[in-house]
Design a protein around this motif. Structure first.
Motif, PDB file in Angstrom:
ATOM      1  N   PHE A 212      -3.171  82.961  47.803  1.00  0.00           N
ATOM      2  CA  PHE A 212      -3.307  81.535  47.478  1.00  0.00           C
ATOM      3  C   PHE A 212      -2.807  81.183  46.077  1.00  0.00           C
ATOM      4  N   ASP A 213      -2.722  82.155  45.216  1.00  0.00           N
ATOM      5  CA  ASP A 213      -2.300  81.925  43.840  1.00  0.00           C
ATOM      6  C   ASP A 213      -0.780  82.016  43.749  1.00  0.00           C
ATOM      7  N   ILE A 214      -0.151  81.045  43.109  1.00  0.00           N
ATOM      8  CA  ILE A 214       1.308  81.051  42.970  1.00  0.00           C
ATOM      9  C   ILE A 214       1.776  82.002  41.874  1.00  0.00           C
ATOM     10  N   ASP A 215       0.933  82.285  40.892  1.00  0.00           N
ATOM     11  CA  ASP A 215       1.358  83.089  39.737  1.00  0.00           C
ATOM     12  C   ASP A 215       1.943  84.455  40.107  1.00  0.00           C
ATOM     13  N   PRO A 216       1.377  85.195  41.079  1.00  0.00           N
ATOM     14  CA  PRO A 216       1.993  86.482  41.426  1.00  0.00           C
ATOM     15  C   PRO A 216       3.442  86.347  41.890  1.00  0.00           C
ATOM     16  N   TYR A 217       3.765  85.240  42.557  1.00  0.00           N
ATOM     17  CA  TYR A 217       5.140  85.019  42.994  1.00  0.00           C
ATOM     18  C   TYR A 217       6.057  84.765  41.802  1.00  0.00           C
ATOM     19  N   LEU A 218       5.532  84.092  40.788  1.00  0.00           N
ATOM     20  CA  LEU A 218       6.337  83.841  39.594  1.00  0.00           C
ATOM     21  C   LEU A 218       6.573  85.145  38.833  1.00  0.00           C
ATOM     22  N   ASP A 219       5.547  86.002  38.796  1.00  0.00           N
ATOM     23  CA  ASP A 219       5.734  87.328  38.197  1.00  0.00           C
ATOM     24  C   ASP A 219       6.799  88.109  38.970  1.00  0.00           C
ATOM     25  N   GLU A 220       6.781  87.973  40.296  1.00  0.00           N
ATOM     26  CA  GLU A 220       7.763  88.651  41.138  1.00  0.00           C
ATOM     27  C   GLU A 220       9.173  88.168  40.821  1.00  0.00           C
ATOM     28  N   VAL A 221       9.334  86.866  40.631  1.00  0.00           N
ATOM     29  CA  VAL A 221      10.644  86.301  40.293  1.00  0.00           C
ATOM     30  C   VAL A 221      11.175  86.932  39.009  1.00  0.00           C
ATOM     31  N   VAL A 222      10.328  87.039  37.995  1.00  0.00           N
ATOM     32  CA  VAL A 222      10.749  87.608  36.709  1.00  0.00           C
ATOM     33  C   VAL A 222      11.233  89.046  36.898  1.00  0.00           C
ATOM     34  N   ILE A 223      10.457  89.837  37.635  1.00  0.00           N
ATOM     35  CA  ILE A 223      10.829  91.233  37.871  1.00  0.00           C
ATOM     36  C   ILE A 223      12.146  91.328  38.633  1.00  0.00           C
ATOM     37  N   MET A 224      12.273  90.525  39.694  1.00  0.00           N
ATOM     38  CA  MET A 224      13.452  90.626  40.557  1.00  0.00           C
ATOM     39  C   MET A 224      14.721  90.167  39.847  1.00  0.00           C
ATOM     40  N   MET A 225      14.656  89.090  39.083  1.00  0.00           N
ATOM     41  CA  MET A 225      15.850  88.600  38.401  1.00  0.00           C
ATOM     42  C   MET A 225      16.284  89.538  37.281  1.00  0.00           C
ATOM     43  N   ILE A 261       3.403  73.609  51.016  1.00  0.00           N
ATOM     44  CA  ILE A 261       4.725  74.234  51.116  1.00  0.00           C
ATOM     45  C   ILE A 261       5.609  73.771  49.970  1.00  0.00           C
ATOM     46  N   LYS A 262       5.526  72.509  49.637  1.00  0.00           N
ATOM     47  CA  LYS A 262       6.324  71.958  48.543  1.00  0.00           C
ATOM     48  C   LYS A 262       5.993  72.643  47.221  1.00  0.00           C
ATOM     49  N   GLU A 263       4.708  72.811  46.918  1.00  0.00           N
ATOM     50  CA  GLU A 263       4.301  73.451  45.667  1.00  0.00           C
ATOM     51  C   GLU A 263       4.852  74.872  45.577  1.00  0.00           C
ATOM     52  N   TYR A 264       4.731  75.591  46.657  1.00  0.00           N
ATOM     53  CA  TYR A 264       5.179  76.983  46.707  1.00  0.00           C
ATOM     54  C   TYR A 264       6.694  77.074  46.500  1.00  0.00           C
ATOM     55  N   CYS A 265       7.446  76.292  47.268  1.00  0.00           N
ATOM     56  CA  CYS A 265       8.910  76.363  47.197  1.00  0.00           C
ATOM     57  C   CYS A 265       9.442  75.919  45.835  1.00  0.00           C
ATOM     58  N   GLU A 266       8.941  74.811  45.337  1.00  0.00           N
ATOM     59  CA  GLU A 266       9.442  74.293  44.064  1.00  0.00           C
ATOM     60  C   GLU A 266       9.125  75.235  42.913  1.00  0.00           C
ATOM     61  N   ALA A 267       7.953  75.858  42.955  1.00  0.00           N
ATOM     62  CA  ALA A 267       7.593  76.796  41.892  1.00  0.00           C
ATOM     63  C   ALA A 267       8.537  77.991  41.877  1.00  0.00           C
ATOM     64  N   ILE A 268       8.854  78.517  43.061  1.00  0.00           N
ATOM     65  CA  ILE A 268       9.763  79.659  43.165  1.00  0.00           C
ATOM     66  C   ILE A 268      11.153  79.293  42.653  1.00  0.00           C
ATOM     67  N   ILE A 269      11.674  78.153  43.106  1.00  0.00           N
ATOM     68  CA  ILE A 269      13.034  77.753  42.724  1.00  0.00           C
ATOM     69  C   ILE A 269      13.120  77.461  41.227  1.00  0.00           C
ATOM     70  N   ASN A 270      12.164  76.710  40.706  1.00  0.00           N
ATOM     71  CA  ASN A 270      12.194  76.356  39.278  1.00  0.00           C
ATOM     72  C   ASN A 270      12.088  77.591  38.393  1.00  0.00           C
ATOM     73  N   LYS A 271      11.220  78.521  38.776  1.00  0.00           N
ATOM     74  CA  LYS A 271      11.063  79.737  37.979  1.00  0.00           C
ATOM     75  C   LYS A 271      12.334  80.589  38.045  1.00  0.00           C
ATOM     76  N   SER A 272      12.945  80.655  39.214  1.00  0.00           N
ATOM     77  CA  SER A 272      14.178  81.440  39.364  1.00  0.00           C
ATOM     78  C   SER A 272      15.284  80.889  38.478  1.00  0.00           C
ATOM     79  N   LYS A 273      15.447  79.566  38.481  1.00  0.00           N
ATOM     80  CA  LYS A 273      16.471  78.952  37.641  1.00  0.00           C
ATOM     81  C   LYS A 273      16.190  79.192  36.165  1.00  0.00           C
TER      82      LYS A 273
END
Length: 436
Positions: A212-225, A261-273
Motif C-alpha cells: 500500500f505504500d508508494i515509497d518502496p516503489y520510488l526506492d526501486e526506481v532509484v536503484i533501477m535507474m 491507480i493515478k497516484e501509483y502511476c504518476e509517482a512512478i513516472i515522475n520519480k523516474s524522470k
C-alpha cells in the motif's frame, strides 16, 4: 460490505453488472465466481491512461497469474495491454486466445526446457531471465533454431516492502532473480555478451504483492535507474526498458489504505524522470505489471448457506457450499474479506458469525468473527474482492469440482468458464484392473 464497480442494491437485493445475485444463482448454481467486466475494463483504461502508454510508449503488462481464462486474455488485448505469464500453461492459454505473442513477458524462476522451447517457438516478446541455467538454455535452443531472443534480467533489488512474508520478493533472501550485492548480475551480463542469440534489452524487479505504500516503489526506481547507468558505464550495454513489476495493494477490508491507480502511476513516472535527469541518462521505456489491482475488486464469489451451528457462548459457524478449494487465501495468507447476504443488503448486521467452508479441514475458514444480517440456510452469501488468486489457485481437494465463472455487464451474464463436472474431475485418472 463495500460495494465495488457496478455493484448496486435494489429492493434489498444485490446486483452486479445490473444482474441480481438471485438470478445468477438460479441460472449458474453456486459456488460461483462473478466477474464485473466493466470494472475490469475501467481499471485497465486507468492504467493505460495514467502510465502514459500512448504518449510515452510505456507498457502495462497484466500479471496473468492473478486470473487468466482465455476471455481475460481477450479483454487485456482489447485494452491495449501487454501480458505477463509465468508458466507454459499460461503461455498456452494466451496462444489459444490469439493474444499477440510479441506483447508477452515470460516470467518464471525455473522454466523447464519444454517451456523455454515453447516460448521461443511461439515468438514471445521478452523472456525475463531469472538465473544462469535459464540464460544458457535460451542460448542453446535459439542457436539450434537459428533465432534471436530479447530478454530482461530479473534482479533482487534488496527492498523489503511491508507485506505478508510469503509474497515478499524484492529482498536479498529470495528465490527470484540475480542478486546485486554478490556480483551475480555483473557475471550474467558478461556471460550474455558472449552469446550470439540473446539480446539484453531490459531489467526487471518485483518487490512483492499487496503493498500500500508508494515509497518502496520510488526506492526501486532509484536503484533501477542507477543500475541502467552502471550497466552502460561498465558493460557498454544500453538498457532501453525498465520493468518495475507489480504489487500495488487492493481493497479487501476497511483496514486497507488503498492508493488510486493515478497516484501509483504518476509517482512512478515522475520519480523516474527526476532520477534520470539527475544522473544524466535517457529515460527508458517503463513497464509495470499490475494484476490484483485490476481484477481483485472486480470479482465476487456467491455461495449458498448450508448448516448453521450455534455453540452457545462460544461461536456460530455458518457453513457454505465452497471454501478453501475456491479461495485458499484465508488459509494460506490469513487473508481477510468482507461479506453480506445478497437478499438482505439493507438489513441490520446483528449477528456475529464465522463463515466456514465445506472441506474436511478445521482450517477451512473463509471469514472469522464477522458481523452479518440474520442468516438462514439457503441464503446467498456474497464475498467481494475475490477476483484475484481465487479461481487461479482453486483446487480439487476433497474431490470437489471447480466452480464456474461468469462475466456480467449491462444486465447480461456470460459463462466464461464452465463448472467442472464429476466426470471431468476424473478425466486424467486411469481405470485399471489389479493384476496382483
Amino acid at each position: 460490505m463495500k460495494l465495488h464497480g457496478t455493484m448496486s442494491v435494489k429492493n434489498n437485493q444485490l446486483y452486479i453488472g445490473n444482474v441480481s445475485c438471485s438470478e445468477l444463482r438460479e441460472k449458474y448454481l453456486t459456488p460461483l465466481y462473478v466477474l464485473d467486466e466493466e470494472l475490469v475494463r475501467d481499471n485497465c483504461k486507468e492504467f493505460v491512461k495514467h502510465f502514459r502508454v500512448e504518449e510515452d510508449e510505456n507498457r502495462v503488462a497484466y500479471a496473468g497469474k492473478a486470473f487468466l481464462p482465455m476471455y481475460m486474455c481477450n479483454i487485456i488485448n482489447e485494452e491495449k495491454m501487454y501480458l505477463d505469464v509465468v508458466s507454459g500453461g499460461e503461455l498456452y492459454t494466451a496462444h489459444k486466445s490469439n493474444f499477440p505473442m510479441e506483447k508477452i513477458l515470460f516470467h518464471g524462476s525455473n522454466k523447464t526446457m519444454d517451456e523455454v522451447e515453447m516460448g521461443i517457438n511461439l515468438g514471445v516478446g521478452r523472456f525475463v531471465v531469472d538465473n544462469f541455467y535459464e540464460l544458457d538454455l535460451i542460448e542453446k535452443i535459439c542457436n539450434r533454431k537459428n533465432k534471436k531472443q530479447k530478454i530482461y534480467f530479473r534482479i533482487t533489488p534488496g527492498i523489503e516492502a511491508h507485506t505478508h512474508n510469503y509474497i515478499k520478493t524484492g529482498q536479498i533472501d529470495s528465490k527470484f532473480g540475480f542478486t546485486l550485492e554478490n556480483g551475480d548480475l555483473d557475471r550474467a551480463i558478461k556471460e550474455v555478451k558472449k552469446y550470439n542469440n540473446i539480446e539484453l534489452v531490459g531489467i526487471h524487479a518485483h518487490i512483492g504483492s499487496q503493498i500500500f505504500d508508494i515509497d518502496p516503489y520510488l526506492d526501486e526506481v532509484v536503484i533501477m535507474m542507477n543500475l541502467v547507468k552502471s550497466i552502460k558505464e561498465k558493460h557498454d550495454i544500453e538498457i532501453k526498458e525498465v520493468d518495475l513489476g507489480g504489487g500495488i495493494g487492493a481493497y479487501y477490508t476497511k483496514e486497507d489504505n488503498v492508493k488510486t491507480i493515478k497516484e501509483y502511476c504518476e509517482a512512478i513516472i515522475n520519480k523516474s524522470k527526476e532520477v534520470c535527469r539527475k544522473i544524466g541518462i535517457n529515460l527508458p521505456i517503463l513497464v509495470i505489471e499490475p494484476g490484483r489491482s485490476i481484477v481483485a475488486n472486480a470479482g465476487s464469489t456467491l455461495y449458498t448457506v448450508g448448516a448453521i451451528k450455534n455453540i452457545k457462548g462460544v461461536r456460530t459457524y455458518v457453513s457454505v457450499d465452497g471454501g478453501m478449494t475456491d479461495n485458499i487465501r484465508p488459509s494460506l495468507y490469513q487473508a481477510k474479506y468482507e461479506c453480506s447476504i445478497a437478499s438482505k443488503m439493507c438489513d441490520d448486521k446483528v449477528n456475529r458469525v464465522t463463515i466456514a467452508g465445506k472441506c474436511c479441514e478445521s482450517g477451512d475458514i473463509l471469514i472469522s468473527d464477522v458481523n452479518i444480517m440474520d442468516i438462514e440456510t439457503l441464503d446467498i452469501l456474497v464475498v467481494p474482492s475475490t477476483g484475484a488468486y481465487s479461481y487461479s489457485m482453486a483446487s480439487n481437494y476433497n474431490k470437489i469440482p471447480k466452480p464456474a465463472v461468469v462475466s456480467v455487464s449491462n444486465g447480461n451474464s456470460r459463462l466464461i468458464c464452465k463448472r467442472q463436472s464429476y466426470e471431468e474431475l476424473l478425466e486424467l485418472e486411469m481405470q485399471l484392473e489389479l493384476t496382483y
